[in-house]
Scaffold this motif. Structure first.
Motif, PDB file in Angstrom:
ATOM      1  N   THR A   1      72.685 -76.989 -46.891  1.00 23.61           N
ATOM      2  CA  THR A   1      72.805 -75.905 -45.909  1.00 23.61           C
ATOM      3  C   THR A   1      72.358 -74.572 -46.502  1.00 23.61           C
ATOM      4  O   THR A   1      71.603 -73.818 -45.880  1.00 23.61           O
ATOM      5  CB  THR A   1      74.253 -75.785 -45.420  1.00 23.61           C
TER       6      THR A   1
ATOM      7  N   LEU B   1      70.163 -70.064 -29.425  1.00 20.86           N
ATOM      8  CA  LEU B   1      69.802 -70.937 -30.549  1.00 20.86           C
ATOM      9  C   LEU B   1      71.042 -71.381 -31.325  1.00 20.86           C
ATOM     10  O   LEU B   1      71.156 -72.553 -31.719  1.00 20.86           O
ATOM     11  CB  LEU B   1      68.826 -70.222 -31.484  1.00 20.86           C
ATOM     12  N   ALA B   2      71.974 -70.449 -31.555  1.00 25.97           N
ATOM     13  CA  ALA B   2      73.203 -70.790 -32.281  1.00 25.97           C
ATOM     14  C   ALA B   2      74.020 -71.831 -31.524  1.00 25.97           C
ATOM     15  O   ALA B   2      74.537 -72.786 -32.115  1.00 25.97           O
ATOM     16  CB  ALA B   2      74.028 -69.526 -32.522  1.00 25.97           C
TER      17      ALA B   2
ATOM     18  N   CYS C   1      72.187 -75.245 -31.674  1.00 23.49           N
ATOM     19  CA  CYS C   1      72.373 -75.874 -32.987  1.00 23.49           C
ATOM     20  C   CYS C   1      73.794 -76.397 -33.143  1.00 23.49           C
ATOM     21  O   CYS C   1      74.014 -77.498 -33.659  1.00 23.49           O
ATOM     22  CB  CYS C   1      72.060 -74.872 -34.100  1.00 23.49           C
TER      23      CYS C   1
ATOM     24  N   ILE D   1      73.237 -80.442 -33.346  1.00 21.60           N
ATOM     25  CA  ILE D   1      73.266 -80.974 -34.712  1.00 21.60           C
ATOM     26  C   ILE D   1      74.419 -81.949 -34.935  1.00 21.60           C
ATOM     27  O   ILE D   1      74.209 -83.066 -35.444  1.00 21.60           O
ATOM     28  CB  ILE D   1      73.294 -79.824 -35.741  1.00 21.60           C
TER      29      ILE D   1
ATOM     30  N   LEU E   1      69.563 -82.979 -32.915  1.00 21.81           N
ATOM     31  CA  LEU E   1      68.605 -82.120 -33.611  1.00 21.81           C
ATOM     32  C   LEU E   1      68.633 -82.491 -35.086  1.00 21.81           C
ATOM     33  O   LEU E   1      69.554 -82.154 -35.808  1.00 21.81           O
ATOM     34  CB  LEU E   1      68.950 -80.640 -33.432  1.00 21.81           C
ATOM     35  N   THR E   2      67.609 -83.209 -35.523  1.00 21.99           N
ATOM     36  CA  THR E   2      67.543 -83.709 -36.892  1.00 21.99           C
ATOM     37  C   THR E   2      66.386 -83.054 -37.632  1.00 21.99           C
ATOM     38  O   THR E   2      65.588 -82.309 -37.049  1.00 21.99           O
ATOM     39  CB  THR E   2      67.339 -85.232 -36.898  1.00 21.99           C
TER      40      THR E   2
ATOM     41  N   PHE F   1      63.072 -81.389 -35.849  1.00 19.21           N
ATOM     42  CA  PHE F   1      62.623 -80.026 -36.106  1.00 19.21           C
ATOM     43  C   PHE F   1      61.190 -80.012 -36.627  1.00 19.21           C
ATOM     44  O   PHE F   1      60.375 -79.175 -36.230  1.00 19.21           O
ATOM     45  CB  PHE F   1      63.554 -79.359 -37.117  1.00 19.21           C
TER      46      PHE F   1
END
Length: 496
Positions: free
Chosen positions: A119, A240-241, A244, A248, A253-254, A258
């Motif tokens: 991360t 977007l936040a 995600c 995720i 969304l991997t 992406f």
């Protein structure tokens, strides 16, 4: 920017003090030297950091995934330049954009220098991508602002500036690659220190050396526009936040998803650019013809950069796993091969420049030079398959094969990169001159976006097929481009 403002900027810059050039060239030369030292040093060890085992100080990612991420990262760096240019033109000005970009890059490298998780790795990548997008296109713009349009020192000034870029790119892999086996994080820390030096040089010499260069916002937004833009950016960030946060954890969304998204954007964005420019009522009939001529050059550029940019992914992995690194009594770091490209450019760029001047009107046309670039890049990949052809894929390869491959590809780069920059300024429609330069850089973004898909097919077992197919395609495209060069030249309407 009006001619009056341009002259006002030139008058504010001390016009001598650095090898006969404006004193500000010293500031920008060393700012970019340290920024490139920072960027290329980090990039030289990045792919190894991703796929090396955790026990060796790496992240332990799947090797194929690491190669794809490396390509996507490079693609996003070039895409972000569009945003950086827009922010400089509308909000910050180029000088502040350079400083803010340098700060983001430095913090990105600091995050990498701290042992952490995957991360944190991606947090650092976001910081570096945004920072490079702010700094890279705008520092070059400030160089141009220091010279009047009639100043015959301008080309020489850019040549000195580019030499700073290549000096930083040459030295950093040698230094940072040298500490890679000891600690990746130490290497990233050195990259952060390099960017810090660049910020020091820029911040403490800009007032004295640059005058008001870079301080004017060419197309400033009104307070109402700023409020609207900040609102839009805020809404996009929240969306977007949320996406995600939802996608995720559910596995929707991997990494691969992406990577596929960026690949699509890498092709879609330049395509939209061409369509908008061609259909615009501001584009004249002659300019439309030149846009048609620019399309095959753009495609050729994508093919070339697709091969050249694999120097930091596939060839880096080849150096690490397929190359004899104990050579002539010394141990070679696989990262050191990343210094070959800037070294060869420093050596051979003056020779190519002299050759084009010497040939004068007899020199090849722009499309012909592009075709030579494709031929050179294709041959560079055919060269690197030869060791497996002669000795199989089990034996380690003499490092001179890699050296030869990089050298041949640099010959291609010198036929395409400076020529492409010049051709872009000549073929660009007047209403889209700046955006066409962004389009040129998007050819590299598109190439690396496509590479993210292509590199998945590489393995030691099929390396001959991999290098042979890609090298062969480049050579075939080069031959086709050479055959159609007169036709393309006709569409250029007098541009040579």
């Amino acid at each position: 920017m009006s001619n009056l403002n341009r002259q006002k900027i030139v008058d504010s810059v001390p016009q001598s003090g650095f090898f006969g050039h404006p004193k500000g060239l010293f500031t920008l030369f060393f700012t970019e030297f340290w920024e490139r030292f920072s960027y290329y040093g980090m990039r030289a060890i990045l792919v190894f950091y991703m796929y090396y085992e955790v026990s060796k100080g790496g992240l332990g990612l799947d090797k194929t995934l690491a190669l794809s991420i490396m390509s996507i990262y490079g693609s996003l760096v070039y895409m972000s330049g569009i945003i950086g240019g827009w922010l400089a033109d509308r909000m910050f000005g180029t000088s502040k954009s350079v400083f803010y970009g340098g700060v983001l890059i430095m913090f990105g490298h600091i995050v990498l220098a701290i042992p952490g998780s995957v991360t944190m790795f991606f947090v650092s990548m976001v910081l570096i991508v945004l920072g490079t997008g702010l700094l890279k296109p705008n520092v070059s713009t400030v160089v141009g602002e220091m010279y009047s349009e009639e100043d015959n020192r301008r080309d020489a000034g850019f040549t000195i500036f580019v030499m700073g870029i290549n000096m930083g790119a040459f030295l950093s892999p040698l230094i940072i690659g040298g500490v890679m086996d000891y600690s990746f994080h130490l290497g990233f820390g050195i990259a952060a220190v390099g960017m810090f030096f660049g910020l020091l040089v820029f911040n403490f010499t800009k007032k004295k050396n640059l005058g008001i260069a870079g301080t004017m916002v060419s197309n400033p937004m009104s307070p109402t526009e700023k409020k609207k833009i900040f609102t839009i950016f805020g809404i996009i960030a929240v969306i977007l936040a949320v996406l995600c946060g939802v996608l995720i954890p559910r596995g929707l969304l991997t990494f691969k998803g992406f990577i596929n998204l960026v690949t699509i954007l890498g092709v879609l964005i330049p395509t939209l650019y061409f369509v908008v420019m061609y259909r615009s009522p501001k584009t004249t009939a002659v300019e439309r013809s030149r846009i048609i001529a620019y399309i095959p050059l753009f495609i050729a550029s994508v093919m070339f950069w697709s091969i050249q940019e694999q120097g930091s992914s596939i060839l880096a992995n080849y150096a690490d796993e397929r190359t004899q690194l104990n050579f002539a009594g010394i141990h070679i770091s696989p990262a050191w091969f990343q210094s070959l490209n800037p070294l060869f450019i420093i050596i051979f760029a003056p020779i190519f420049a002299w050759m084009w001047v010497k040939l004068g009107k007899r020199q090849p046309t722009i499309p012909q030079k592009f075709s030579f670039a494709l031929l050179f890049s294709g041959v560079s990949f055919l060269v690197i398959l030869m060791p497996a052809y002669f000795g199989g894929s089990d034996a380690l390869v003499n490092p001179l094969w890699l050296v030869l491959s990089y050298l041949i590809c640099v010959f291609g780069e010198l036929c395409l990169s400076p020529v492409g920059l010049s051709a872009t300024t000549k073929l660009a429609p007047a209403a889209f001159s700046a955006q066409t330069m962004s389009l040129w850089f998007l050819s590299n973004a598109a190439a690396q976006a496509l590479n993210a898909q292509v590199v998945r097919f590489y393995s030691v077992e099929n390396e001959m097929i991999y290098f042979g197919v890609i090298g062969g395609v480049s050579i075939v495209l080069g031959i086709i481009l050479f055959m159609f060069a007169p036709k393309i030249q006709g569409f250029m309407k007098g541009v040579r």
